[in-house]
Design an enzyme around this catalytic site. Structure first.
Site, PDB file in Angstrom:
ATOM      1  N   ARG A  69       0.555  -1.480  -0.214  1.00  0.00           N
ATOM      2  CA  ARG A  69      -0.298  -0.221   0.052  1.00  0.00           C
ATOM      3  C   ARG A  69       0.687   0.911   0.261  1.00  0.00           C
ATOM      4  NH1 ARG A  69      -2.761   2.903   4.465  1.00  0.00           N
ATOM      5  NH2 ARG A  69      -1.694   0.440   5.718  1.00  0.00           N
ATOM      6  N   TYR A 123     -15.564  14.678 -17.814  1.00  0.00           N
ATOM      7  CA  TYR A 123     -15.880  13.768 -17.507  1.00  0.00           C
ATOM      8  C   TYR A 123     -16.312  13.735 -16.711  1.00  0.00           C
ATOM      9  CZ  TYR A 123     -15.992   8.963 -15.890  1.00  0.00           C
ATOM     10  OH  TYR A 123     -16.505   7.834 -15.610  1.00  0.00           O
ATOM     11  N   ASP A 189      -6.652  17.640 -17.218  1.00  0.00           N
ATOM     12  CA  ASP A 189      -6.969  15.739 -17.577  1.00  0.00           C
ATOM     13  C   ASP A 189      -6.388  16.106 -19.072  1.00  0.00           C
ATOM     14  OD1 ASP A 189      -8.631  13.689 -18.225  1.00  0.00           O
ATOM     15  OD2 ASP A 189     -10.063  13.505 -16.890  1.00  0.00           O
ATOM     16  N   LYS A 214      -7.962   4.100 -20.431  1.00  0.00           N
ATOM     17  CA  LYS A 214      -7.500   4.244 -21.909  1.00  0.00           C
ATOM     18  C   LYS A 214      -7.111   3.827 -22.319  1.00  0.00           C
ATOM     19  CE  LYS A 214     -11.772   5.376 -20.217  1.00  0.00           C
ATOM     20  NZ  LYS A 214     -11.803   5.900 -18.165  1.00  0.00           N
TER      21      LYS A 214
END
Length: 397
Positions: A69, A123, A189, A214
C-alpha cells in the site's frame, strides 16, 4: 523521475525504454511483476524509519518497501516511465482514474484550500464528484477560460480543465488558462490527448491527469489512473494514496507500463483512422454535426498542429444525430463498433454520454441527448465507415 539518458531520447524511444533502467542489473528482459503484499524488514528501527518515510510521501530510498500500500517496484517503474513521457519530475499511479482525481482534490485541500474552479465540459464522474461536494470541496463551475479569473478566491486550491473535453471535444487554450488561474495550480485531464499529442506541464499546468484505463492501457483489460507532476506534488499525493489504499495493483501497473511501449504507434494510427471517419461522417445523412479537432472549424484557437499545443487531433469523435431516439438507434445498430463506456481501446467503441457517463451531471451541463461519442480503434477505417452508414440508414428506416 527522468534520467539524463531519458532527456536525450525522443518520445517513441522513451515509450519503449523508460522505466526499464534496472532490468539489466536484474538479469531480465521483460518487466518483472512483484506481487508481494509485505516486505521483510532489516530491523525494528530501520523498518520504522522506512515506514515513516513512505507514509509521509517519500520514496523507498535504501530501505524496505514495507507494505504494498506504500510502495511497489512494478508500480514505481510505470510511474518513472510515465513521468518521462510527460516531461515531469514525477508521476503517481492509482487504482483508477477517479481514485486519481479524488487524491488530487484531497491533497489540494490540504495544501491550499477547499475551493475549486472547474471549467466545463468535464468527464461526468469528475463533474458529479465536484458538484456533490462529497470530498468537502466547494466548486465554482465556469464555461469559458475568460470566466476563470473572476471565479478565483483566496481559498482556491485547484483549477480543473479537460482538453479535448468529454464528450464534446471542445479545446482549451492551456497557456491562457494557466495565466487566468494566477497562482492557483491547474489540473488538466489529458486522457483524450495522451502525452503523445499534448503535454500540459509544458504549458504551465501543475498536474496532468489520465484515466490510464483508456489509451495508456489501450486494450480494454486494465483499470488504473496516473498523474504527472512535480516532486513536491508527488510527495503530497503519496500519503493520500497510502492512507486510502488507492495504489495501482502491480499487475495493472505492469499492463499500463507495457501499454506505453506501443502508445505512440497506437495513438497515431487511431488518429489517422479517425480523420477518415470524421470526414466521411460529414457526408452521412442523419448526422447534424461532427466535432473532431482535425476538421475545419473545430479548432478556432489554432491549438492543433505540429509545434502547437496538440500535435494532432486524436481519435475521439462526437456527432449529433438530433434526438435521443436517433442516438439509441445508431448505438444499438452498429455491428463492428462495441456499444460500451470507456475509450482508447484498440477496438472502436460507441457511447451515448447523456444516458451513461454524464447521466449524473446537472441538466444544464449534460450533453445534448442527440450526441453520440465515438472512440476510433485500429480497424480499417473503410469498415468503420460502412458500419456507421448501415446503422444510420437503419435508424432512418
Amino acid at each position: 523521475m527522468t534520467t539524463s539518458n531519458d532527456a536525450r531520447l525522443r518520445l517513441d524511444s522513451l515509450a519503449v525504454h523508460a522505466g526499464r533502467e534496472d532490468l539489466q542489473s536484474l538479469g531480465v528482459h521483460a518487466t518483472p511483476i512483484d506481487l508481494s503484499s509485505t516486505y521483510p524488514l532489516s530491523g525494528v528501527e530501520a523498518g520504522g524509519e522506512a515506514y515513516e518515510r513512505m507514509a509521509t510521501g517519500g520514496d523507498i530510498g535504501d530501505g524496505s518497501a514495507v507494505y504494498q500500500r506504500l510502495w511497489n517496484p512494478t508500480v514505481a517503474r510505470f510511474e518513472q516511465a510515465f513521468a518521462a513521457l510527460e516531461g515531469a519530475e514525477a508521476a503517481v499511479a492509482f487504482a483508477s482514474g477517479m481514485a486519481t482525481v479524488t487524491a488530487v482534490l484531497t491533497a489540494a485541500r490540504q495544501r491550499r484550500g477547499n475551493h475549486v474552479v472547474a471549467l466545463r465540459p468535464l468527464y461526468g464522474g469528475t463533474d458529479h464528484l465536484l458538484a456533490t461536494g462529497l470530498l468537502g470541496t466547494e466548486t465554482t463551475f465556469v464555461d469559458a477560460v475568460e470566466q476563470v479569473e473572476r471565479a478565483l478566491r483566496p481559498d482556491t486550491g485547484l483549477v480543473i480543465a479537460e482538453t479535448p473535453g468529454n464528450p464534446t471535444l471542445e479545446l482549451v487554450d492551456l497557456t491562457a488558462l494557466v495565466a487566468a488561474a494566477g497562482d492557483a495550480p491547474v489540473l488538466v485531464d489529458n486522457t483524450f490527448a495522451t502525452p503523445v499529442l499534448q503535454r500540459p506541464l509544458a504549458h504551465g499546468a501543475a498536474l496532468s491527469l489520465h484515466s490510464a484505463t483508456k489509451y495508456i492501457g489501450g486494450h480494454g483489460d486494465v483499470l488504473g489512473g496516473v498523474v504527472a507532476c512535480s516532486a513536491e506534488w508527488a510527495q503530497a499525493l503519496r500519503p493520500v494514496r497510502a492512507i486510502t489504499g488507492a495504489i495501482a495493483h502491480p499487475f495493472s501497473a505492469y499492463l499500463m507500463h507495457r501499454g506505453l511501449q506501443t502508445l505512440p504507434l497506437r495513438v497515431r494510427a487511431q488518429q489517422s483512422g479517425a480523420q477518415r471517419v470524421a470526414q466521411a461522417l460529414l457526408q452521412m445523412a442523419g448526422v447534424r454535426a461532427v466535432r473532431f479537432p482535425g476538421l475545419e472549424g473545430c479548432d478556432p484557437g489554432g491549438l492543433v498542429g505540429e509545434g502547437r499545443q496538440m500535435a494532432g487531433p486524436g481519435s475521439m469523435i462526437s456527432i449529433d444525430v438530433g434526438t435521443a431516439a436517433g442516438a439509441a438507434a445508431i448505438t444499438e445498430g452498429v455491428r463492428l463498433f462495441t456499444h460500451a463506456v470507456s475509450l482508447g481501446s484498440v477496438d472502436s467503441l460507441i457511447q451515448h454520454p447523456a444516458s451513461l457517463t454524464h447521466r449524473p451531471v446537472a441538466p444544464e451541463a449534460r450533453p445534448h441527448a442527440g450526441v453520440v461519442r465515438l472512440s476510433i480503434g485500429l480497424e480499417d477505417p473503410a469498415d468503420l465507415i460502412a458500419d456507421l452508414e448501415q446503422a444510420l440508414a437503419g435508424s432512418r428506416g
